[in-house]
Design an enzyme around this catalytic site. Structure first.
Site, PDB file in Angstrom:
ATOM      1  N   ARG A   1       0.831  -1.209   0.000  1.00 21.34           N
ATOM      2  CA  ARG A   1       0.000   0.000   0.000  1.00 21.34           C
ATOM      3  C   ARG A   1       0.864   1.257   0.000  1.00 21.34           C
ATOM      4  O   ARG A   1       0.520   2.245  -0.660  1.00 21.34           O
ATOM      5  CB  ARG A   1      -0.961  -0.012   1.188  1.00 21.34           C
ATOM      6  CG  ARG A   1      -1.891   1.194   1.182  1.00 21.34           C
ATOM      7  CD  ARG A   1      -3.090   1.048   2.081  1.00 21.34           C
ATOM      8  NE  ARG A   1      -4.059   0.089   1.578  1.00 21.34           N
ATOM      9  CZ  ARG A   1      -5.358   0.133   1.850  1.00 21.34           C
ATOM     10  NH1 ARG A   1      -5.856   1.115   2.617  1.00 21.34           N
ATOM     11  NH2 ARG A   1      -6.187  -0.781   1.388  1.00 21.34           N
TER      12      ARG A   1
ATOM     13  N   HIS B   1     -13.549  -3.702   9.504  1.00 24.11           N
ATOM     14  CA  HIS B   1     -14.078  -3.265   8.202  1.00 24.11           C
ATOM     15  C   HIS B   1     -13.716  -4.205   7.057  1.00 24.11           C
ATOM     16  O   HIS B   1     -14.164  -4.000   5.932  1.00 24.11           O
ATOM     17  CB  HIS B   1     -13.546  -1.857   7.909  1.00 24.11           C
ATOM     18  CG  HIS B   1     -14.287  -1.120   6.851  1.00 24.11           C
ATOM     19  ND1 HIS B   1     -15.639  -0.847   6.912  1.00 24.11           N
ATOM     20  CD2 HIS B   1     -13.861  -0.577   5.663  1.00 24.11           C
ATOM     21  CE1 HIS B   1     -16.006  -0.169   5.836  1.00 24.11           C
ATOM     22  NE2 HIS B   1     -14.946   0.001   5.060  1.00 24.11           N
ATOM     23  N   TRP B   2     -12.907  -5.230   7.341  1.00 21.30           N
ATOM     24  CA  TRP B   2     -12.492  -6.189   6.318  1.00 21.30           C
ATOM     25  C   TRP B   2     -12.886  -7.601   6.736  1.00 21.30           C
ATOM     26  O   TRP B   2     -12.027  -8.456   6.953  1.00 21.30           O
ATOM     27  CB  TRP B   2     -10.982  -6.126   6.109  1.00 21.30           C
ATOM     28  CG  TRP B   2     -10.495  -5.164   5.060  1.00 21.30           C
ATOM     29  CD1 TRP B   2     -11.137  -4.073   4.576  1.00 21.30           C
ATOM     30  CD2 TRP B   2      -9.224  -5.231   4.386  1.00 21.30           C
ATOM     31  NE1 TRP B   2     -10.358  -3.439   3.638  1.00 21.30           N
ATOM     32  CE2 TRP B   2      -9.187  -4.111   3.507  1.00 21.30           C
ATOM     33  CE3 TRP B   2      -8.137  -6.083   4.453  1.00 21.30           C
ATOM     34  CZ2 TRP B   2      -8.075  -3.867   2.684  1.00 21.30           C
ATOM     35  CZ3 TRP B   2      -7.041  -5.832   3.639  1.00 21.30           C
ATOM     36  CH2 TRP B   2      -7.015  -4.742   2.761  1.00 21.30           C
TER      37      TRP B   2
END
Length: 286
Positions: A185, A263-264
């Site tokens: 990332r 959130h994943w």
């Protein structure tokens, strides 16, 4: 474990497709008559699904994970990335790959895009899975958190800010964020093209854009595809009542809330998600 360990033994192709003039990075694996398209979240990339693609490919699905407009290593045209633009790009990708109809797995922003696509183009969507989807509310605190954390990670060379951006997504960061994922990332965030496109990428965190593009009750009511909603009980970008409202708005939908999950869900609880989702694709009640 690394991403390459996750993909060990999987015959896959990482490359690019011209989707309506946009050079689109894609990870493709598996063979079969039914395609599953995986769409990531805001400032994310296709690596969000490396723990899911092998199981789906092994089950006989043709898997496609893509970097959406201006994300990952996909071209970022110089215009605000609003929901209709994302939808058009995904449709162009389907057309470029000769896919008439697909199952969709959309996480966060990807769920917002997939939901809008399912509402407006029902003939292109077989089954719909919304993983902690955005796009049903405009919460200024959440929007500011996304903007601030992403900008810090992009504008600073300090890789610690990239790690903090990823840590926001997880209930258990230590178990789910590898150094490799942070490095991937960080490299994406520091491409000159990505830095230049950042205001376009974050445009949905501005109230005037977001409100106009929100999934309305009318749009959600038009979704006819069997729909599975997966939510983390500790989702930092949306409380559980938001998931229940979404469930009520989409006719016949099914809601699954994962405990000890952020959130994943597809990443933190990959085995559970894969088994649940493959059952859903195989016809388990929506």
């Amino acid at each position: 474990m690394t991403i390459w360990n996750d993909l060990t033994g999987l015959d896959h192709h990482l490359g690019y497709v011209d989707a309506g003039g946009i050079r689109t990075r894609t990870l493709r694996a598996g063979e079969g008559d039914e395609a599953v398209v995986f769409l990531h979240g805001t400032s994310g990339h296709l690596e969000a699904f490396v723990r899911n693609i092998p199981a789906h490919a092994a089950a006989g699905y043709a898997c496609h994970a893509i970097d959406m407009i201006g994300h990952g290593y996909t071209t970022g045209p110089d215009y605000p990335y609003r929901i209709p633009r994302y939808v058009d790009h995904v449709l162009a990708y389907l057309d470029a790959c000769g896919i008439d109809r697909a199952h969709f797995v959309g996480e966060s922003l990807g769920g917002w895009v997939a939901g809008r696509l399912a509402a407006d183009y029902p003939d292109r969507v077989s089954r719909l899975t919304l993983v902690a989807p955005g796009g049903t509310v405009a919460n200024p605190q959440v929007m500011e958190r996304i903007k601030t954390s992403t900008r810090k990670a992009v504008e600073s060379d300090d890789i610690a800010f990239t790690r903090k951006r990823l840590e926001l997504l997880m209930f258990d960061p230590a178990a789910n964020i590898s150094d490799e994922l942070v490095e991937i990332r960080h490299a994406i965030y520091h491409q000159p093209e990505f830095v230049k496109a950042l205001p376009n990428l974050l445009c949905l965190q501005e109230m005037e854009n977001r409100v106009e593009d929100l999934l309305s009750p009318e749009q959600m009511g038009r979704i006819t595809a069997p729909t599975l909603i997966v939510w983390g009980a500790q989702n930092p970008f949306g409380d559980v009542p938001e998931a229940h409202n979404l469930h009520r708005s989409i006719p016949g939908s099914r809601l699954e809330i994962f405990p000890e999950c952020g959130h994943w869900p597809q990443h933190e609880h990959a085995d559970h998600f894969n088994a649940l989702h493959l059952g859903f694709l195989n016809g388990a009640q929506a």
